[in-house]
Design a protein around this motif. Structure first.
Motif, short mmCIF file in Angstrom:
data_model
loop_
_atom_site.label_atom_id
_atom_site.label_comp_id
_atom_site.label_asym_id
_atom_site.label_seq_id
_atom_site.Cartn_x
_atom_site.Cartn_y
_atom_site.Cartn_z
N GLY A 62 30.13 -30.31 11.68
CA GLY A 62 29.07 -29.52 11.56
C GLY A 62 29.21 -28.21 12.12
N LEU A 63 30.49 -27.74 12.41
CA LEU A 63 30.78 -26.45 12.94
C LEU A 63 31.60 -25.85 11.87
CD1 LEU A 63 31.50 -26.97 16.88
CD2 LEU A 63 29.39 -26.19 15.69
N LYS A 64 31.06 -24.55 11.58
CA LYS A 64 31.92 -23.84 10.49
C LYS A 64 32.63 -22.67 11.36
CE LYS A 64 29.03 -22.54 7.18
NZ LYS A 64 28.61 -22.00 6.04
N TYR A 65 34.01 -22.42 10.95
CA TYR A 65 34.75 -21.43 11.54
C TYR A 65 35.60 -20.87 10.59
CZ TYR A 65 38.30 -25.08 12.64
OH TYR A 65 39.00 -26.11 12.58
N ILE A 66 35.99 -19.66 10.93
CA ILE A 66 36.88 -18.95 9.95
C ILE A 66 38.12 -18.87 10.92
CG2 ILE A 66 37.72 -16.54 9.20
CD1 ILE A 66 34.58 -16.19 9.02
N ALA A 94 29.61 -8.16 8.95
CA ALA A 94 28.96 -8.63 7.67
C ALA A 94 29.18 -10.06 7.60
CB ALA A 94 29.23 -7.87 6.41
N ILE A 95 30.26 -10.59 8.67
CA ILE A 95 30.68 -12.14 8.40
C ILE A 95 29.21 -12.97 8.78
CG2 ILE A 95 31.95 -13.75 9.47
CD1 ILE A 95 34.13 -11.84 10.15
N PRO A 96 28.79 -13.85 7.97
CA PRO A 96 27.51 -14.54 8.30
C PRO A 96 27.75 -15.25 9.69
CG PRO A 96 28.48 -15.08 5.77
CD PRO A 96 29.50 -14.27 6.47
N ARG A 97 26.68 -15.24 10.25
CA ARG A 97 26.52 -15.96 11.51
C ARG A 97 26.32 -17.41 11.34
NH1 ARG A 97 28.81 -11.33 12.24
NH2 ARG A 97 28.38 -10.54 14.21
N SER A 98 26.54 -17.96 10.19
CA SER A 98 26.63 -19.41 9.96
C SER A 98 27.98 -19.90 10.53
CB SER A 98 26.57 -19.79 8.70
OG SER A 98 27.28 -19.21 7.65
N PHE A 99 28.75 -19.08 10.66
CA PHE A 99 30.25 -19.35 11.06
C PHE A 99 30.10 -19.02 12.89
CE2 PHE A 99 31.15 -17.76 6.87
CZ PHE A 99 31.81 -19.08 6.47
N ILE A 100 30.76 -20.02 13.57
CA ILE A 100 30.76 -20.14 14.97
C ILE A 100 31.69 -19.04 15.34
CG2 ILE A 100 32.36 -21.93 15.29
CD1 ILE A 100 30.94 -22.64 17.98
N SER A 101 32.72 -18.93 14.88
CA SER A 101 33.90 -17.84 15.30
C SER A 101 34.73 -17.51 14.06
CB SER A 101 34.39 -18.56 16.41
OG SER A 101 35.55 -19.77 15.81
N ALA A 102 35.56 -16.47 14.66
CA ALA A 102 36.73 -16.01 13.63
C ALA A 102 37.90 -15.84 14.18
CB ALA A 102 36.04 -14.91 12.89
N GLU A 103 38.77 -16.40 14.12
CA GLU A 103 40.30 -16.38 14.47
C GLU A 103 41.44 -16.05 13.45
OE1 GLU A 103 41.27 -18.76 17.70
OE2 GLU A 103 39.55 -18.69 18.78
N VAL A 104 41.69 -14.75 13.06
CA VAL A 104 42.59 -14.68 11.82
C VAL A 104 43.55 -13.44 12.24
CG1 VAL A 104 40.90 -13.29 10.74
CG2 VAL A 104 42.38 -14.43 9.55
N ASN A 105 44.54 -13.58 11.82
CA ASN A 105 45.50 -12.35 11.91
C ASN A 105 45.21 -11.36 11.08
OD1 ASN A 105 47.42 -13.77 13.76
ND2 ASN A 105 48.64 -14.55 12.24
N LEU A 106 45.34 -10.29 11.43
CA LEU A 106 45.08 -8.74 10.59
C LEU A 106 46.31 -8.17 10.14
CD1 LEU A 106 41.98 -7.58 12.64
CD2 LEU A 106 42.01 -9.31 10.67
N ASN A 107 46.19 -7.42 9.19
CA ASN A 107 47.39 -6.56 8.74
C ASN A 107 47.35 -5.28 9.55
OD1 ASN A 107 45.42 -4.62 7.45
ND2 ASN A 107 45.57 -6.01 5.83
N ALA A 290 44.78 -9.48 16.02
CA ALA A 290 44.50 -10.70 15.39
C ALA A 290 42.70 -10.64 15.99
CB ALA A 290 45.10 -11.93 16.21
N LEU A 291 41.91 -10.87 15.07
CA LEU A 291 40.45 -11.01 15.23
C LEU A 291 40.34 -12.34 15.91
CD1 LEU A 291 37.74 -9.64 14.78
CD2 LEU A 291 37.69 -11.08 12.76
N SER A 292 39.55 -12.29 17.24
CA SER A 292 39.14 -13.38 17.87
C SER A 292 37.70 -13.34 18.52
CB SER A 292 40.25 -13.57 18.83
OG SER A 292 40.04 -14.65 19.81
N VAL A 293 36.60 -13.59 17.77
CA VAL A 293 35.54 -13.39 18.42
C VAL A 293 34.55 -14.59 18.11
CG1 VAL A 293 35.06 -12.39 15.94
CG2 VAL A 293 33.43 -11.72 17.94
N ILE A 294 33.43 -14.53 18.78
CA ILE A 294 32.40 -15.75 18.64
C ILE A 294 31.59 -14.81 17.95
CG2 ILE A 294 30.52 -17.14 20.13
CD1 ILE A 294 33.74 -18.11 20.08
N LEU A 295 30.87 -15.47 16.89
CA LEU A 295 30.23 -14.67 16.06
C LEU A 295 28.71 -14.95 16.02
CD1 LEU A 295 32.18 -15.44 12.56
CD2 LEU A 295 31.79 -13.07 13.85
N ASN A 296 28.15 -16.17 16.74
CA ASN A 296 26.85 -16.50 16.69
C ASN A 296 26.41 -16.74 18.25
OD1 ASN A 296 24.36 -17.61 16.71
ND2 ASN A 296 24.51 -18.43 14.71
#
Length: 310
Positions: A62-66, A94-107, A290-296
């Protein structure tokens, strides 16, 4: 205005045009390649594809994450003009708060100064190949030169008749057994699909080393991405570590690609031994965010569950 899109609503031609005209074009952000790596990817798009940001995502319990798909090197924000710190902050907001977090490498061109506490610094090494092999190899560490000499004194030979699955098997049966490496069966299968996709477009190089009796000692996978050659994946048989096959393969790769306009990117590693292997070839050390954030904040109680299952 920055809007959220499911990948099925993204205009493929406009998307790819934006990526290729950006200051950091990469095959990793190609519409079709993203669809292979993560069929459910989404995106943030500013106005009429002025700037875009891919958002690969998963859902578990039930948890969505980037997340950063396994074996994926860089994503981030792509635009033909320089991204400002304020623009980065706008995209993250602008990342929807329906995602619990985002952890992704950035350029490397995505600024993160305004994202205090929401990113971490990653380290890699890159080596320009536009000089002669002799000139490049003069910058190898003395230890690497000894290992390369030892490798070439062993009875091993370069082979090209190698399947991706053979290298994956080498990795899984050796370094992949480390409990800290959490690569699942589905991730390996997905990597094979990504390799097949890249190979069909002439962007993949698969190198291997075999002993005189045909035993596979080590294998490497390289991905051509514009003027960058990513050292994408590798595996070695630790029973034959004394053959120094990884040194043999990397030295041979550099030797055969010297005097070209390519940059060999070792793709970073948090493992100290692996990072030492990369740095010993004389490349330039560099960093990327690298983005590493709890969104909601409302989903913070679920964070422990998320970290266990991601």
């Amino acid at each position: 205005m920055i809007k959220f899109y499911r990948h099925s609503d993204v205009d493929k031609e406009k998307w790819n045009r934006c990526i290729m005209r950006s200051l950091s074009p990469t095959f990793f952000a190609d519409y079709d390649f993203l669809s292979v790596a993560n069929p459910e990817w989404a995106a943030l798009i500013e106005d009429d594809y002025v700037a875009v940001m891919p958002l690969p995502w998963r859902k578990k319990r039930g948890l969505k994450y980037i997340y950063n798909p396994f074996f994926y090197s860089r994503l981030g924000i792509f635009a033909s003009e320089a991204i400002t710190d304020a623009k980065t902050a706008q995209f993250v907001a602008a990342i929807p708060r329906s995602f619990i977090s985002a952890e992704v490498n950035l350029n490397e061109v995505t600024p993160v100064a305004t994202l205090e506490g929401k990113w971490n610094c990653q380290v890699s090494h890159r080596l320009s190949l536009n000089d002669t092999y002799d000139a490049i190899s003069r910058h190898f560490s003395s230890n690497h030169r000894r290992n390369i000499k030892a490798a070439r004194s062993c009875s091993q030979q370069l082979c090209a008749d190698l399947a991706i699955g053979d290298i994956i098997t080498l990795f899984r049966n050796n370094r992949g057994k480390d409990r800290h490496i959490r690569i699942k069966e589905a991730d390996y299968a997905n990597f094979e699909r990504m390799c097949e996709f890249a190979a069909a477009r002439g962007l993949l190089e698969v190198w291997g080393s075999r002993s005189a009796d045909g035993t596979l000692l080590a294998g490497m996978v390289f991905l051509r991405d514009g003027n960058r050659l990513w050292f994408w994946f590798s595996g070695r048989d630790e029973r034959y570590a004394d053959r120094k096959a990884m040194f043999f393969l990397m030295d041979e790769y550099i030797r055969q690609h010297a005097e070209t306009q390519y940059i060999l990117d070792f793709n970073g590693s948090k493992n100290e031994n692996v990072a030492r292997f990369y740095s010993g070839f004389g490349g330039e050390k560099y960093t990327f965010p690298a983005l590493s954030v709890i969104l909601n904040p409302l989903l913070k109680p679920a964070l422990k569950i998320y970290r266990k299952i991601k």
